[in-house]
Design a protein around this motif. Structure first.
Motif, PDB file in Angstrom:
ATOM      1  N   VAL A   1       0.835  -1.195   0.000  1.00 46.54           N
ATOM      2  CA  VAL A   1       0.000   0.000   0.000  1.00 46.54           C
ATOM      3  C   VAL A   1       0.870   1.246   0.000  1.00 46.54           C
ATOM      4  N   SER A   2       0.373   2.300  -0.609  1.00 46.06           N
ATOM      5  CA  SER A   2       1.051   3.594  -0.561  1.00 46.06           C
ATOM      6  C   SER A   2       0.392   4.461   0.513  1.00 46.06           C
ATOM      7  N   PHE A   3       1.098   5.497   0.930  1.00 50.24           N
ATOM      8  CA  PHE A   3       0.575   6.451   1.913  1.00 50.24           C
ATOM      9  C   PHE A   3       0.819   7.844   1.345  1.00 50.24           C
ATOM     10  N   GLU A   4      -0.099   8.279   0.508  1.00 49.82           N
ATOM     11  CA  GLU A   4       0.085   9.521  -0.239  1.00 49.82           C
ATOM     12  C   GLU A   4      -0.976  10.563   0.083  1.00 49.82           C
ATOM     13  N   GLN A   5      -1.642  10.419   1.229  1.00 46.54           N
ATOM     14  CA  GLN A   5      -2.620  11.417   1.643  1.00 46.54           C
ATOM     15  C   GLN A   5      -1.937  12.775   1.818  1.00 46.54           C
ATOM     16  N   ALA A   6      -2.669  13.834   1.553  1.00 41.30           N
ATOM     17  CA  ALA A   6      -2.107  15.183   1.697  1.00 41.30           C
ATOM     18  C   ALA A   6      -1.806  15.521   3.150  1.00 41.30           C
ATOM     19  N   ASP A   7      -2.609  14.989   4.061  1.00 39.23           N
ATOM     20  CA  ASP A   7      -2.466  15.288   5.487  1.00 39.23           C
ATOM     21  C   ASP A   7      -1.465  14.332   6.127  1.00 39.23           C
ATOM     22  N   PRO A   8      -0.401  14.832   6.775  1.00 34.25           N
ATOM     23  CA  PRO A   8       0.609  13.937   7.350  1.00 34.25           C
ATOM     24  C   PRO A   8       0.065  13.035   8.461  1.00 34.25           C
TER      25      PRO A   8
END
Length: 307
Positions: free
Chosen positions: A153-160
């Motif tokens: 899975v990737s973790f590319e959400q704008a919110d850290p």
């Protein structure tokens, strides 16, 4: 006291900075390490250095590393005088890295020839990304007998903080640890500390510092057997993997994991609002881990009594 000593036959590193430093921690890997080294030296990206640290192996691992170091000037060979634990060895190879990017590579796994080139190109093109990895294939025994792993899975959400929470809820096998990261960003973390689960804490910290991307290509082949995969080890074997000698450092592993997550939340340069959100998440997961925390206390009491 543990110390490291590069083999004197290792050539001095080139003055040119490598694009990628690859760090390979190794322990009793004589049966598999040749394939793992060969696939890295055969990468389409040639400007790399390979840092291999033998963690006081008792088989022929060091002889193999030394053989390769004599032949290829890109290899930096380190021999630990004492076993410093798997996590300590992971941090040891990073301490020697000079590359703009860094990758950890197991002495049991295999990487397709394009692995480093594709990951480095992605980081070049996406400055907001701090770590990128390809998809994974799992194998046991022969490399051509693999199964595709479907939970990368990737973790590319704008919110850290959304990325941080997603790591804690979605990350299963930590294949992303074998991707390519920005060296300067990794240097802002505590790397992989001496407790079980420190690798996942590190990924959570990186998610607070930037996006974690996933390439669609299946360039990473991960060996899965009881000798090499921590998720398949017995509790006793896992303890020896992290703590070859039973000392006080082996105590309070779950508490240390909580402390690592708290440190990540407060040291990532978040706004006050976001830092509080991250801390609330850590405290919530701490509540879920209450059983582990209690067992840590009982284990510490038992250790003190035995001493």
């Amino acid at each position: 006291m543990s110390s490291t000593s590069p083999t004197p036959r290792t050539p001095a590193p080139s003055l040119e900075r490598p694009v990628v430093s690859v760090g390979m921690p190794a322990y009793n890997a004589a049966q598999t390490i040749r394939g793992s080294i060969d696939c890295l030296l055969s990468q389409t990206l040639r400007n790399l250095e390979l840092i291999i640290s033998d963690n006081a192996s008792t088989d022929g691992t060091w002889d193999i590393i030394d053989e390769y170091a004599r032949k290829d000037p890109r290899i930096i060979a380190i021999r630990q005088r004492d076993n410093i634990g798997a996590n300590g060895n992971y941090s040891a190879v990073f301490s020697k890295a000079r590359g703009r990017y860094f990758k950890w590579a197991s002495s049991n796994d295999w990487c397709a020839p394009q692995f480093l080139e594709r990951c480095a190109a992605h980081l070049d093109e996406h400055p907001e990304t701090v770590l990128v990895s390809p998809r994974t294939r799992l194998f046991e025994g022969a490399l051509d007998r693999f199964t595709d792993y479907e939970r990368d899975v990737s973790f590319e959400q704008a919110d850290p903080v959304d990325r941080f929470v997603a790591v804690g809820t979605l990350l299963a096998l930590n294949n992303v640890l074998n991707g390519v990261a920005r060296t300067e960003v990794l240097a802002r973390t505590r790397l992989i500390e001496h407790y079980v689960g420190a690798d996942t804490v590190l990924i959570g910290h990186l998610a607070l510092l930037g996006k974690i991307s996933l390439l669609d290509e299946r360039y990473f082949y991960r060996r899965m057997d009881q000798q090499t995969a921590t998720q398949l080890m017995s509790a006793e074997a896992l303890a020896r993997h992290h703590y070859p000698t039973r000392t006080r450092r082996s105590l309070f592993s779950a508490w240390r994991r909580v402390g690592g997550s708290l440190h990540a939340a407060v040291s990532s340069g978040l706004s006050t609002t976001d830092a509080l959100r991250a801390l609330r998440w850590v405290l919530r997961t701490t509540y879920w881990s209450a059983g582990e925390l209690r067992r840590d206390v009982a284990d510490a009491i038992a250790y003190s009594v035995r001493r």
